[in-house]
Scaffold this motif. Structure first.
Motif, PDB file in Angstrom:
ATOM      1  N   LEU A  46       0.811  -1.217   0.000  1.00 36.67           N
ATOM      2  CA  LEU A  46       0.000   0.000   0.000  1.00 36.67           C
ATOM      3  C   LEU A  46       0.845   1.269   0.000  1.00 36.67           C
ATOM      4  CD1 LEU A  46      -2.681  -1.016   2.643  1.00 36.67           C
ATOM      5  CD2 LEU A  46      -2.896  -1.086   0.143  1.00 36.67           C
ATOM      6  N   ALA A  47       1.752   1.372   0.958  1.00 37.18           N
ATOM      7  CA  ALA A  47       2.500   2.611   1.121  1.00 37.18           C
ATOM      8  C   ALA A  47       3.765   2.338   1.917  1.00 37.18           C
ATOM      9  CB  ALA A  47       1.657   3.652   1.843  1.00 37.18           C
ATOM     10  N   ALA A  48       4.775   3.185   1.686  1.00 37.49           N
ATOM     11  CA  ALA A  48       6.028   3.061   2.418  1.00 37.49           C
ATOM     12  C   ALA A  48       6.649   4.422   2.624  1.00 37.49           C
ATOM     13  CB  ALA A  48       7.006   2.161   1.664  1.00 37.49           C
ATOM     14  N   THR A  49       7.474   4.503   3.653  1.00 37.70           N
ATOM     15  CA  THR A  49       8.212   5.724   3.919  1.00 37.70           C
ATOM     16  C   THR A  49       9.650   5.389   4.283  1.00 37.70           C
ATOM     17  OG1 THR A  49       8.355   7.718   5.297  1.00 37.70           O
ATOM     18  CG2 THR A  49       7.442   5.748   6.338  1.00 37.70           C
ATOM     19  N   TYR A  50      10.568   6.194   3.784  1.00 32.29           N
ATOM     20  CA  TYR A  50      11.948   6.102   4.218  1.00 32.29           C
ATOM     21  C   TYR A  50      12.030   6.893   5.525  1.00 32.29           C
ATOM     22  CZ  TYR A  50      13.437   4.413  -0.391  1.00 32.29           C
ATOM     23  OH  TYR A  50      13.608   3.681  -1.536  1.00 32.29           O
ATOM     24  N   TRP A  51      12.432   6.227   6.587  1.00 32.22           N
ATOM     25  CA  TRP A  51      12.335   6.837   7.909  1.00 32.22           C
ATOM     26  C   TRP A  51      13.163   8.115   8.006  1.00 32.22           C
ATOM     27  CZ3 TRP A  51       8.949   6.588  11.472  1.00 32.22           C
ATOM     28  CH2 TRP A  51       9.228   7.043  12.765  1.00 32.22           C
ATOM     29  N   GLY A  52      14.339   8.130   7.408  1.00 28.47           N
ATOM     30  CA  GLY A  52      15.225   9.276   7.535  1.00 28.47           C
ATOM     31  C   GLY A  52      14.733  10.494   6.782  1.00 28.47           C
ATOM     32  N   SER A  53      14.306  10.308   5.538  1.00 30.41           N
ATOM     33  CA  SER A  53      13.922  11.438   4.696  1.00 30.41           C
ATOM     34  C   SER A  53      12.431  11.673   4.656  1.00 30.41           C
ATOM     35  CB  SER A  53      14.410  11.196   3.267  1.00 30.41           C
ATOM     36  OG  SER A  53      13.730  10.085   2.696  1.00 30.41           O
ATOM     37  N   ASP A  54      11.661  10.682   5.108  1.00 26.46           N
ATOM     38  CA  ASP A  54      10.200  10.735   5.022  1.00 26.46           C
ATOM     39  C   ASP A  54       9.731  10.770   3.575  1.00 26.46           C
ATOM     40  OD1 ASP A  54       7.432  12.728   6.301  1.00 26.46           O
ATOM     41  OD2 ASP A  54       7.685  10.563   6.152  1.00 26.46           O
ATOM     42  N   THR A  55      10.528  10.289   2.642  1.00 28.59           N
ATOM     43  CA  THR A  55      10.055  10.095   1.274  1.00 28.59           C
ATOM     44  C   THR A  55       9.002   9.003   1.290  1.00 28.59           C
ATOM     45  OG1 THR A  55      12.228  10.686   0.410  1.00 28.59           O
ATOM     46  CG2 THR A  55      10.731   9.513  -1.070  1.00 28.59           C
ATOM     47  N   ARG A  56       7.913   9.235   0.587  1.00 28.54           N
ATOM     48  CA  ARG A  56       6.776   8.331   0.669  1.00 28.54           C
ATOM     49  C   ARG A  56       6.423   7.748  -0.688  1.00 28.54           C
ATOM     50  NH1 ARG A  56       2.952  12.151   4.571  1.00 28.54           N
ATOM     51  NH2 ARG A  56       4.604  12.661   6.062  1.00 28.54           N
ATOM     52  N   TYR A  57       5.966   6.508  -0.676  1.00 30.84           N
ATOM     53  CA  TYR A  57       5.559   5.823  -1.898  1.00 30.84           C
ATOM     54  C   TYR A  57       4.192   5.187  -1.671  1.00 30.84           C
ATOM     55  CZ  TYR A  57      10.487   6.246  -3.057  1.00 30.84           C
ATOM     56  OH  TYR A  57      11.742   6.734  -3.315  1.00 30.84           O
ATOM     57  N   TYR A  58       3.395   5.151  -2.731  1.00 29.55           N
ATOM     58  CA  TYR A  58       2.062   4.573  -2.649  1.00 29.55           C
ATOM     59  C   TYR A  58       1.797   3.699  -3.874  1.00 29.55           C
ATOM     60  CZ  TYR A  58       1.192   8.269   0.777  1.00 29.55           C
ATOM     61  OH  TYR A  58       1.258   9.108   1.867  1.00 29.55           O
ATOM     62  N   VAL A  59       0.958   2.693  -3.675  1.00 32.29           N
ATOM     63  CA  VAL A  59       0.420   1.991  -4.825  1.00 32.29           C
ATOM     64  C   VAL A  59      -0.638   2.896  -5.439  1.00 32.29           C
ATOM     65  CG1 VAL A  59      -1.392   0.795  -3.524  1.00 32.29           C
ATOM     66  CG2 VAL A  59      -0.466  -0.237  -5.600  1.00 32.29           C
ATOM     67  N   ASP A  60      -0.750   2.860  -6.747  1.00 42.76           N
ATOM     68  CA  ASP A  60      -1.647   3.797  -7.427  1.00 42.76           C
ATOM     69  C   ASP A  60      -3.084   3.707  -6.935  1.00 42.76           C
ATOM     70  OD1 ASP A  60      -0.040   3.633 -10.721  1.00 42.76           O
ATOM     71  OD2 ASP A  60       0.424   4.797  -8.921  1.00 42.76           O
TER      72      ASP A  60
END
Length: 123
Positions: A46-60
């Motif tokens: 569903l979604a992910a975040t890089y803990w250090g940068s808080d860059t976020r990714y989502y499934v469409d």
């Protein structure tokens, strides 16, 4: 020691919102995120975040409805789910990796998993 614990699931009506929480991460869990699974189907990223940068990714399929966020002080990630639909009914899991391999993570390749929390959306 990493022990992921999800909370916040429940029974809601279509159109409602829920916020899931996940705690218990280790300091080296650099990539953290959410999956869900319906019985008889594969686990879905569903979604992910890089803990250090808080860059976020989502499934469409959840972009615009679901938001992943974090609280650094509490070492917690959240999944805010809005405009819920009956097809969102599933067990929701949080997971983590120590590296930054998001491609592997999206495939469900993560060494750390919670036990899941049930979300049921009635029509």
């Amino acid at each position: 020691q990493v022990q992921l614990i999800e909370s916040g699931g429940g029974l809601v009506q279509a159109g409602d919102s829920l916020r899931l929480s996940c705690t218990g991460f280790g300091r080296s869990n650099n990539l953290r995120g959410w999956f869900r699974q319906v019985p008889g189907r594969e686990r879905e990223f569903l979604a992910a975040t890089y803990w250090g940068s808080d860059t976020r990714y989502y499934v469409d399929s959840v972009k615009g409805r679901f938001t992943i966020s974090r609280n650094v002080r509490n070492n917690t990630i959240y999944l805010q789910m809005n405009s819920l639909k009956p097809e969102d009914t599933a067990v929701y899991y949080c997971a983590a990796r120590t590296d930054y391999n998001n491609n592997a993570f999206k495939k469900g390749l993560a060494p750390y998993w919670g036990h899941g929390t049930q979300v049921t959306v009635s029509s």
